[in-house]
Design a protein around this motif. Structure first.
Motif, PDB file in Angstrom:
ATOM      1  N   VAL A 199       0.839  -1.201   0.000  1.00 12.39           N
ATOM      2  CA  VAL A 199       0.000   0.000   0.000  1.00 12.39           C
ATOM      3  C   VAL A 199       0.883   1.264   0.000  1.00 12.39           C
ATOM      4  O   VAL A 199       0.645   2.206  -0.761  1.00 12.39           O
ATOM      5  CB  VAL A 199      -0.960  -0.004   1.222  1.00 12.39           C
ATOM      6  N   PHE A 200       1.923   1.271   0.834  1.00 13.03           N
ATOM      7  CA  PHE A 200       2.807   2.445   0.887  1.00 13.03           C
ATOM      8  C   PHE A 200       3.565   2.622  -0.427  1.00 13.03           C
ATOM      9  O   PHE A 200       3.730   3.745  -0.916  1.00 13.03           O
ATOM     10  CB  PHE A 200       3.800   2.328   2.053  1.00 13.03           C
ATOM     11  N   ALA A 201       4.047   1.516  -1.015  1.00  7.13           N
ATOM     12  CA  ALA A 201       4.770   1.626  -2.288  1.00  7.13           C
ATOM     13  C   ALA A 201       3.832   2.153  -3.372  1.00  7.13           C
ATOM     14  O   ALA A 201       4.233   2.962  -4.216  1.00  7.13           O
ATOM     15  CB  ALA A 201       5.348   0.267  -2.686  1.00  7.13           C
ATOM     16  N   GLY A 202       2.578   1.729  -3.320  1.00  7.94           N
ATOM     17  CA  GLY A 202       1.574   2.223  -4.277  1.00  7.94           C
ATOM     18  C   GLY A 202       1.409   3.734  -4.166  1.00  7.94           C
ATOM     19  O   GLY A 202       1.122   4.423  -5.147  1.00  7.94           O
ATOM     20  N   GLY A 203       1.588   4.247  -2.956  1.00  6.51           N
ATOM     21  CA  GLY A 203       1.471   5.690  -2.729  1.00  6.51           C
ATOM     22  C   GLY A 203       2.761   6.434  -3.041  1.00  6.51           C
ATOM     23  O   GLY A 203       2.862   7.633  -2.795  1.00  6.51           O
ATOM     24  N   GLY A 204       3.761   5.733  -3.557  1.00 12.18           N
ATOM     25  CA  GLY A 204       5.014   6.385  -3.976  1.00 12.18           C
ATOM     26  C   GLY A 204       6.055   6.470  -2.876  1.00 12.18           C
ATOM     27  O   GLY A 204       7.031   7.220  -3.002  1.00 12.18           O
ATOM     28  N   PHE A 205       5.883   5.720  -1.797  1.00 10.26           N
ATOM     29  CA  PHE A 205       6.848   5.764  -0.691  1.00 10.26           C
ATOM     30  C   PHE A 205       7.880   4.650  -0.807  1.00 10.26           C
ATOM     31  O   PHE A 205       7.546   3.523  -1.168  1.00 10.26           O
ATOM     32  CB  PHE A 205       6.129   5.642   0.662  1.00 10.26           C
ATOM     33  N   LYS A 206       9.103   5.018  -0.435  1.00  9.85           N
ATOM     34  CA  LYS A 206      10.156   4.027  -0.332  1.00  9.85           C
ATOM     35  C   LYS A 206       9.895   3.262   0.965  1.00  9.85           C
ATOM     36  O   LYS A 206       9.631   3.882   2.008  1.00  9.85           O
ATOM     37  CB  LYS A 206      11.480   4.788  -0.239  1.00  9.85           C
ATOM     38  N   VAL A 207       9.922   1.926   0.921  1.00  9.76           N
ATOM     39  CA  VAL A 207       9.560   1.129   2.103  1.00  9.76           C
ATOM     40  C   VAL A 207      10.707   0.210   2.512  1.00  9.76           C
ATOM     41  O   VAL A 207      11.227  -0.549   1.698  1.00  9.76           O
ATOM     42  CB  VAL A 207       8.320   0.241   1.811  1.00  9.76           C
ATOM     43  N   GLN A 261       7.098   0.271  -8.497  1.00  7.45           N
ATOM     44  CA  GLN A 261       6.696   0.151  -7.086  1.00  7.45           C
ATOM     45  C   GLN A 261       7.561  -0.874  -6.359  1.00  7.45           C
ATOM     46  O   GLN A 261       7.958  -0.669  -5.218  1.00  7.45           O
ATOM     47  CB  GLN A 261       5.220  -0.246  -6.977  1.00  7.45           C
ATOM     48  N   LEU A 262       7.872  -1.978  -7.052  1.00  9.95           N
ATOM     49  CA  LEU A 262       8.708  -3.022  -6.435  1.00  9.95           C
ATOM     50  C   LEU A 262      10.100  -2.484  -6.114  1.00  9.95           C
ATOM     51  O   LEU A 262      10.708  -2.865  -5.112  1.00  9.95           O
ATOM     52  CB  LEU A 262       8.809  -4.229  -7.378  1.00  9.95           C
ATOM     53  N   SER A 263      10.573  -1.560  -6.955  1.00 10.24           N
ATOM     54  CA  SER A 263      11.922  -1.014  -6.711  1.00 10.24           C
ATOM     55  C   SER A 263      11.950  -0.149  -5.451  1.00 10.24           C
ATOM     56  O   SER A 263      13.004   0.158  -4.926  1.00 10.24           O
ATOM     57  CB  SER A 263      12.402  -0.207  -7.922  1.00 10.24           C
ATOM     58  N   PHE A 264      10.775   0.261  -4.965  1.00 12.85           N
ATOM     59  CA  PHE A 264      10.704   1.073  -3.744  1.00 12.85           C
ATOM     60  C   PHE A 264      10.841   0.229  -2.470  1.00 12.85           C
ATOM     61  O   PHE A 264      11.083   0.760  -1.394  1.00 12.85           O
ATOM     62  CB  PHE A 264       9.362   1.812  -3.656  1.00 12.85           C
ATOM     63  N   ILE A 265      10.608  -1.096  -2.567  1.00 13.56           N
ATOM     64  CA  ILE A 265      10.553  -1.932  -1.363  1.00 13.56           C
ATOM     65  C   ILE A 265      11.841  -2.736  -1.185  1.00 13.56           C
ATOM     66  O   ILE A 265      12.251  -3.456  -2.093  1.00 13.56           O
ATOM     67  CB  ILE A 265       9.352  -2.908  -1.421  1.00 13.56           C
ATOM     68  N   SER A 266      12.455  -2.605  -0.012  1.00 13.26           N
ATOM     69  CA  SER A 266      13.640  -3.434   0.264  1.00 13.26           C
ATOM     70  C   SER A 266      13.551  -4.013   1.667  1.00 13.26           C
ATOM     71  O   SER A 266      12.874  -3.452   2.542  1.00 13.26           O
ATOM     72  CB  SER A 266      14.915  -2.607   0.112  1.00 13.26           C
ATOM     73  N   GLY A 267      14.219  -5.138   1.881  1.00 13.44           N
ATOM     74  CA  GLY A 267      14.212  -5.788   3.193  1.00 13.44           C
ATOM     75  C   GLY A 267      15.384  -5.319   4.038  1.00 13.44           C
ATOM     76  O   GLY A 267      16.368  -4.788   3.513  1.00 13.44           O
ATOM     77  N   CYS A 268      15.255  -5.484   5.356  1.00  8.47           N
ATOM     78  CA  CYS A 268      16.331  -5.051   6.253  1.00  8.47           C
ATOM     79  C   CYS A 268      16.227  -5.845   7.562  1.00  8.47           C
ATOM     80  O   CYS A 268      15.128  -6.026   8.085  1.00  8.47           O
ATOM     81  CB  CYS A 268      16.161  -3.555   6.520  1.00  8.47           C
ATOM     82  N   ILE A 269      17.345  -6.313   8.075  1.00  8.39           N
ATOM     83  CA  ILE A 269      17.261  -7.016   9.368  1.00  8.39           C
ATOM     84  C   ILE A 269      17.993  -6.271  10.485  1.00  8.39           C
ATOM     85  O   ILE A 269      18.194  -6.814  11.564  1.00  8.39           O
ATOM     86  CB  ILE A 269      17.753  -8.501   9.302  1.00  8.39           C
ATOM     87  N   ASP A 270      18.339  -5.014  10.217  1.00  5.43           N
ATOM     88  CA  ASP A 270      18.950  -4.200  11.278  1.00  5.43           C
ATOM     89  C   ASP A 270      18.027  -3.014  11.566  1.00  5.43           C
ATOM     90  O   ASP A 270      17.764  -2.184  10.681  1.00  5.43           O
ATOM     91  CB  ASP A 270      20.338  -3.714  10.842  1.00  5.43           C
ATOM     92  N   LEU A 271      17.521  -2.942  12.787  1.00  2.85           N
ATOM     93  CA  LEU A 271      16.490  -1.946  13.114  1.00  2.85           C
ATOM     94  C   LEU A 271      17.004  -0.517  12.944  1.00  2.85           C
ATOM     95  O   LEU A 271      16.317   0.342  12.387  1.00  2.85           O
ATOM     96  CB  LEU A 271      15.990  -2.174  14.552  1.00  2.85           C
ATOM     97  N   LYS A 272      18.214  -0.271  13.412  1.00  3.42           N
ATOM     98  CA  LYS A 272      18.778   1.090  13.351  1.00  3.42           C
ATOM     99  C   LYS A 272      18.912   1.551  11.896  1.00  3.42           C
ATOM    100  O   LYS A 272      18.540   2.675  11.551  1.00  3.42           O
ATOM    101  CB  LYS A 272      20.143   1.097  14.046  1.00  3.42           C
ATOM    102  N   THR A 273      19.422   0.660  11.060  1.00  4.17           N
ATOM    103  CA  THR A 273      19.561   1.000   9.637  1.00  4.17           C
ATOM    104  C   THR A 273      18.191   1.216   9.022  1.00  4.17           C
ATOM    105  O   THR A 273      17.977   2.137   8.230  1.00  4.17           O
ATOM    106  CB  THR A 273      20.267  -0.168   8.878  1.00  4.17           C
TER     107      THR A 273
END
Ligand code: NAI
Length: 319
Positions: free
Chosen positions: A24-32, A71-83
């Motif tokens: 939903v956020f990526a659809g709205g143009g947000f990097k997630v 939209q897919l290019s806006f979404i990335s995974g992360c396992i470090d909370l601070k980053t």
């Protein structure tokens, strides 16, 4: 990755609700940034999102104005909370419904966030005073309770803590509108928020009617799906009253006494167990056996119906 104009959002927890929020956020143009403690969960969430977005694009139901690949290019995974939270303007927590776990996560966030980011929880049952009291950044905290699946059911209940800044509520409201959701503001916390209070009122009377042998479980469900529910997808119970007479005042004049009479015949809160539970469970399982294969097939059908309804609602609004 190309930065968006809109800003960066963090989704904490990449399960059922987290992955849907990310879309939903990526659809709205947000990097997630999709954060989780389990790498495998992130991997499977990203695969799921790719498959879903491609299918939504094919069926013309992808949200937003950008294509699926963008939209897919806006979404990335992360396992470090601070980053993950570095540079974020909004954080949507979607971890399991356990108070101690959520408190721990908000406690960790409290130590690393700035004074501008909004800390939002997807909780369906935990009150803001339980989750946020004592946090240094409590003014920036809010519950944004979605409905499953948020991609097709746009309602979001916004529930503030008593110390939440009004600007946090307003900014969250504006953000939800921007990403195509349908936010509603509660002025204060209450058990069940509003959606579940209404839902439980309906479930409770449904249970009593079946329990008293007035109607079968299957017919009870039809009263909603082929009766009340068809109009509730477009107008709420209050507007229904307004339209079902010559305005609200006239409706109350006509039906006040009748409503009070019927409401006084409602029984006590059911215990949702025992013979009635068995009877209802058996009836439900006749239509959809309670194993993962059948339940998933029926859920997929439900989501397809919701998608069709979302399409129809969009058309009807634009007319
Ligand atoms: P889920 O169990 O599908 O996903 C939870 C995710 O959180 C998992 O990916 C898990 O690995 C991750 N997680 C666990 N501990 C974590 C930690 N310390 N940090 C980061 N990630 C962690 O749960 P679901 O159904 O997505 O629910 C999430 C929240 O959304 C709950 O608060 C629930 O009440 C709420 N909600 C759920 C709805 C539903 O129908 N499932 C509807 C509306 C709200």
């Amino acid at each position: 990755m190309e930065p968006t104009q809109a800003g960066q959002v963090v989704v904490i927890g990449s399960g059922l609700i987290g992955r849907s929020w990310a879309m939903v956020f990526a659809g709205g143009g947000f990097k997630v940034k999709l954060y989780d403690v389990v790498q495998q969960q992130i991997t499977s969430a990203l695969e799921y999102i790719r498959k879903e977005m491609k299918e939504l694009e094919k069926s013309g139901m992808l949200k937003g104005t950008l294509n699926a690949e963008k939209q897919l290019s806006f979404i990335s995974g992360c396992i470090d909370l601070k980053t993950a939270v570095d540079g974020a303007m909004f954080i949507q927590e979607c971890t399991p419904e356990k108070l101690e776990l959520k408190k721990k996560i908000f406690g960790q966030l409290d130590l690393i966030v700035n004074n501008d980011v909004i800390l939002s929880s997807s909780t369906s049952t935990l009150l803001p005073t339980k989750l946020f009291t004592g946090l240094k950044h409590v003014k920036q905290c809010i519950v944004s309770h979605p409905v499953n699946p948020p991609y097709y059911v746009p309602l979001v209940e916004l529930v503030p803590h008593p110390e939440t800044e009004p600007s946090t509520v307003d900014k969250t409201y504006a953000l939800m509108k921007k990403i195509g959701q349908s936010p509603v503001k509660l002025t204060k916390e209450i058990d069940g928020f509003v959606l579940n209070r209404l839902q439980y009122a309906v479930i409770s009377e449904a249970w009593r009617l079946v329990g008293e042998g007035v109607i079968s479980p299957a017919d009870l469900d039809l009263v909603m799906s082929d009766g009340l529910g068809t109009r509730y997808a477009f107008i709420g119970p209050l507007e229904t009253m307004h339209l079902n007479a010559e305005g609200m005042t006239n409706y109350c004049e006509r039906y006040r006494e009748g409503m009070i009479h019927v409401l006084k015949t409602f029984g006590p809160v059911p215990d949702f167990s025992g013979e009635i539970e068995q009877q209802i469970s058996q009836a439900m399982s006749e239509r959809t056996p309670a194993d993962p294969e059948h339940l998933n097939a029926r859920r997929a059908w439900r989501d397809e119906c919701l998608m069709g309804l979302a399409k129809l609602k969009k058309q009807m609004k634009s007319n």
